[in-house]
Design a protein around this motif. Sequence first.
Motif, PDB file in Angstrom:
ATOM      1  N   LEU A 201       0.860  -1.185   0.000  1.00  0.00           N
ATOM      2  CA  LEU A 201       0.000   0.000   0.000  1.00  0.00           C
ATOM      3  C   LEU A 201       0.896   1.234   0.000  1.00  0.00           C
ATOM      4  N   TRP A 202       1.448   1.542  -1.166  1.00  0.00           N
ATOM      5  CA  TRP A 202       2.400   2.643  -1.260  1.00  0.00           C
ATOM      6  C   TRP A 202       1.931   3.613  -2.330  1.00  0.00           C
ATOM      7  N   GLN A 203       0.969   4.466  -1.963  1.00  0.00           N
ATOM      8  CA  GLN A 203       0.442   5.471  -2.867  1.00  0.00           C
ATOM      9  C   GLN A 203       0.014   4.854  -4.193  1.00  0.00           C
ATOM     10  N   GLY A 204      -0.507   3.619  -4.136  1.00  0.00           N
ATOM     11  CA  GLY A 204      -1.051   2.992  -5.324  1.00  0.00           C
ATOM     12  C   GLY A 204      -0.029   2.509  -6.320  1.00  0.00           C
ATOM     13  N   ALA A 205       1.274   2.545  -6.000  1.00  0.00           N
ATOM     14  CA  ALA A 205       2.305   2.175  -6.970  1.00  0.00           C
ATOM     15  C   ALA A 205       3.371   1.330  -6.300  1.00  0.00           C
ATOM     16  N   SER A 206       3.005   0.105  -5.952  1.00  0.00           N
ATOM     17  CA  SER A 206       3.908  -0.734  -5.171  1.00  0.00           C
ATOM     18  C   SER A 206       4.861  -1.550  -6.030  1.00  0.00           C
ATOM     19  N   GLN A 207       4.596  -1.625  -7.346  1.00  0.00           N
ATOM     20  CA  GLN A 207       5.453  -2.383  -8.242  1.00  0.00           C
ATOM     21  C   GLN A 207       6.566  -1.479  -8.768  1.00  0.00           C
ATOM     22  N   ALA A 208       7.745  -2.041  -9.027  1.00  0.00           N
ATOM     23  CA  ALA A 208       8.856  -1.221  -9.505  1.00  0.00           C
ATOM     24  C   ALA A 208       9.639  -1.972 -10.577  1.00  0.00           C
TER      25      ALA A 208
ATOM     26  N   THR B 253      -1.048  -1.867   9.102  1.00  0.00           N
ATOM     27  CA  THR B 253      -0.979  -1.074  10.324  1.00  0.00           C
ATOM     28  C   THR B 253      -0.496   0.343  10.031  1.00  0.00           C
ATOM     29  N   ILE B 254       0.578   0.453   9.263  1.00  0.00           N
ATOM     30  CA  ILE B 254       1.120   1.776   8.924  1.00  0.00           C
ATOM     31  C   ILE B 254       0.088   2.576   8.126  1.00  0.00           C
ATOM     32  N   HIS B 255      -0.542   1.920   7.162  1.00  0.00           N
ATOM     33  CA  HIS B 255      -1.542   2.606   6.349  1.00  0.00           C
ATOM     34  C   HIS B 255      -2.723   3.066   7.205  1.00  0.00           C
ATOM     35  N   GLY B 256      -3.148   2.183   8.123  1.00  0.00           N
ATOM     36  CA  GLY B 256      -4.276   2.543   8.982  1.00  0.00           C
ATOM     37  C   GLY B 256      -3.966   3.727   9.885  1.00  0.00           C
ATOM     38  N   ILE B 257      -2.776   3.738  10.487  1.00  0.00           N
ATOM     39  CA  ILE B 257      -2.392   4.857  11.347  1.00  0.00           C
ATOM     40  C   ILE B 257      -2.322   6.152  10.549  1.00  0.00           C
ATOM     41  N   LYS B 258      -1.732   6.097   9.360  1.00  0.00           N
ATOM     42  CA  LYS B 258      -1.638   7.289   8.516  1.00  0.00           C
ATOM     43  C   LYS B 258      -3.023   7.801   8.134  1.00  0.00           C
ATOM     44  N   SER B 259      -3.953   6.877   7.868  1.00  0.00           N
ATOM     45  CA  SER B 259      -5.315   7.284   7.530  1.00  0.00           C
ATOM     46  C   SER B 259      -5.997   7.955   8.711  1.00  0.00           C
ATOM     47  N   LEU B 260      -5.813   7.376   9.908  1.00  0.00           N
ATOM     48  CA  LEU B 260      -6.412   7.972  11.103  1.00  0.00           C
ATOM     49  C   LEU B 260      -5.860   9.365  11.370  1.00  0.00           C
ATOM     50  N   LEU B 261      -4.576   9.554  11.083  1.00  0.00           N
ATOM     51  CA  LEU B 261      -3.946  10.852  11.296  1.00  0.00           C
ATOM     52  C   LEU B 261      -4.218  11.825  10.163  1.00  0.00           C
TER      53      LEU B 261
ATOM     54  N   TYR C  72      -2.246  -9.841  -6.032  1.00  0.00           N
ATOM     55  CA  TYR C  72      -0.912 -10.318  -6.378  1.00  0.00           C
ATOM     56  C   TYR C  72      -0.234 -10.809  -5.103  1.00  0.00           C
ATOM     57  N   ARG C  73       0.709 -11.724  -5.286  1.00  0.00           N
ATOM     58  CA  ARG C  73       1.314 -12.364  -4.122  1.00  0.00           C
ATOM     59  C   ARG C  73       2.035 -11.352  -3.242  1.00  0.00           C
ATOM     60  N   CYS C  74       1.799 -11.451  -1.955  1.00  0.00           N
ATOM     61  CA  CYS C  74       2.482 -10.573  -1.007  1.00  0.00           C
ATOM     62  C   CYS C  74       2.883 -11.407   0.207  1.00  0.00           C
ATOM     63  N   SER C  75       3.643 -10.795   1.093  1.00  0.00           N
ATOM     64  CA  SER C  75       4.231 -11.518   2.208  1.00  0.00           C
ATOM     65  C   SER C  75       3.286 -11.523   3.418  1.00  0.00           C
ATOM     66  N   PRO C  76       2.986 -12.701   3.976  1.00  0.00           N
ATOM     67  CA  PRO C  76       2.160 -12.727   5.186  1.00  0.00           C
ATOM     68  C   PRO C  76       2.861 -12.109   6.385  1.00  0.00           C
ATOM     69  N   GLN C  77       4.209 -12.026   6.339  1.00  0.00           N
ATOM     70  CA  GLN C  77       4.931 -11.370   7.425  1.00  0.00           C
ATOM     71  C   GLN C  77       4.833  -9.851   7.333  1.00  0.00           C
ATOM     72  N   LEU C  78       4.772  -9.316   6.105  1.00  0.00           N
ATOM     73  CA  LEU C  78       4.856  -7.865   5.921  1.00  0.00           C
ATOM     74  C   LEU C  78       3.513  -7.194   5.643  1.00  0.00           C
ATOM     75  N   LEU C  79       2.531  -7.941   5.152  1.00  0.00           N
ATOM     76  CA  LEU C  79       1.228  -7.326   4.889  1.00  0.00           C
ATOM     77  C   LEU C  79       0.605  -6.725   6.151  1.00  0.00           C
ATOM     78  N   PRO C  80       0.617  -7.421   7.320  1.00  0.00           N
ATOM     79  CA  PRO C  80       0.067  -6.780   8.530  1.00  0.00           C
ATOM     80  C   PRO C  80       0.787  -5.485   8.889  1.00  0.00           C
ATOM     81  N   ARG C  81       2.096  -5.422   8.674  1.00  0.00           N
ATOM     82  CA  ARG C  81       2.854  -4.197   8.934  1.00  0.00           C
ATOM     83  C   ARG C  81       2.361  -3.079   8.012  1.00  0.00           C
ATOM     84  N   ASP C  82       2.203  -3.400   6.723  1.00  0.00           N
ATOM     85  CA  ASP C  82       1.720  -2.400   5.768  1.00  0.00           C
ATOM     86  C   ASP C  82       0.342  -1.880   6.168  1.00  0.00           C
TER      87      ASP C  82
END
Length: 286
Positions: A147-154, A262-270, A250-260
């Motif tokens: 969840l990186w400003q809609g452009a997570s692929q590079a 959480t960060i996205h949710g906090i940023k949205s709340l703020l 698309y495939r993503c990491s089960p270890q890192l998706l919760p982190r993403d």
Amino acid sequence: MTTTFDEVTTITPEQFERDHLRAGQPLIVRGVAASWPSARWSLADLHRDFGDRELEVQIFDDPSTRHADWRRETRTFAAYLDEMHATSGLSQYLMFVVLGKSFPELVDDVDVPPFLSPYTRGVKEEAYGIFLGPPGQGSELHYHPILWQGASQAFAISIIGKKRFRFFQPHETANLYPFPIWEGFPRKGHWSQVSENSQALFPRFAGAQPIDVVLEPGDGIYIPPHWWHSTLCLEDSLLLTLFFPGHWRYRCSPQLLPRDLTIHGIKSLLGWDKNFRGKRKRKQIQ
């Protein structure tokens, strides 16, 4: 266990989506930009033609503790190039300067590879970023969140010089010591605490298995979300990276998706992502 990446000179959009985009697997494309007009760029010509452009440069007050610790200063392009090989050269980095904003005259020198064109319509001028540095410069270990400003692929393309990418698979996350989410929020949330100078402080890091890729001029590499990577300029290096949207399926990491999330949710709340949402909304209306 992945120890190497697929390496091709050409690939169809269907193959790319099936085997790499949806599978979350990096891909090396040799010579993808060898025939682009940008292959004729040189630092001397860029200095001559665009030296008076004012750009934001990342400044590291302590180059030995880089990570996401930086501030930005405005410099002319000529000043940055002139200082690039000075003793202070590793204290500054031209990192993700948007091509279409800072060098619009050069946009037509860059082509979107055909296998990427279904996913990059309408983002070419905004999403190409320039990374320029001398030997020894680069980015410390980090990943691109889903969840990186809609452009997570590079897709990164070496235009000038050689650059090394060092990858670690997403499942290695526990060995890579991500910063705590609340430390340096939100900038450090996608960065590792491990740097080239601090590996001895993180004993589990020795168990992580790196995968090194060296890009020659004209080569490109697809970087999926959640793949940890660092970069190192082996020569004077100018890299172009195209960021483009993916899909949550698309495939993503089960270890890192919760982190993403959480960060996205906090940023949205703020309310920290309101400006971004507003820009996207305005763009869709036009």
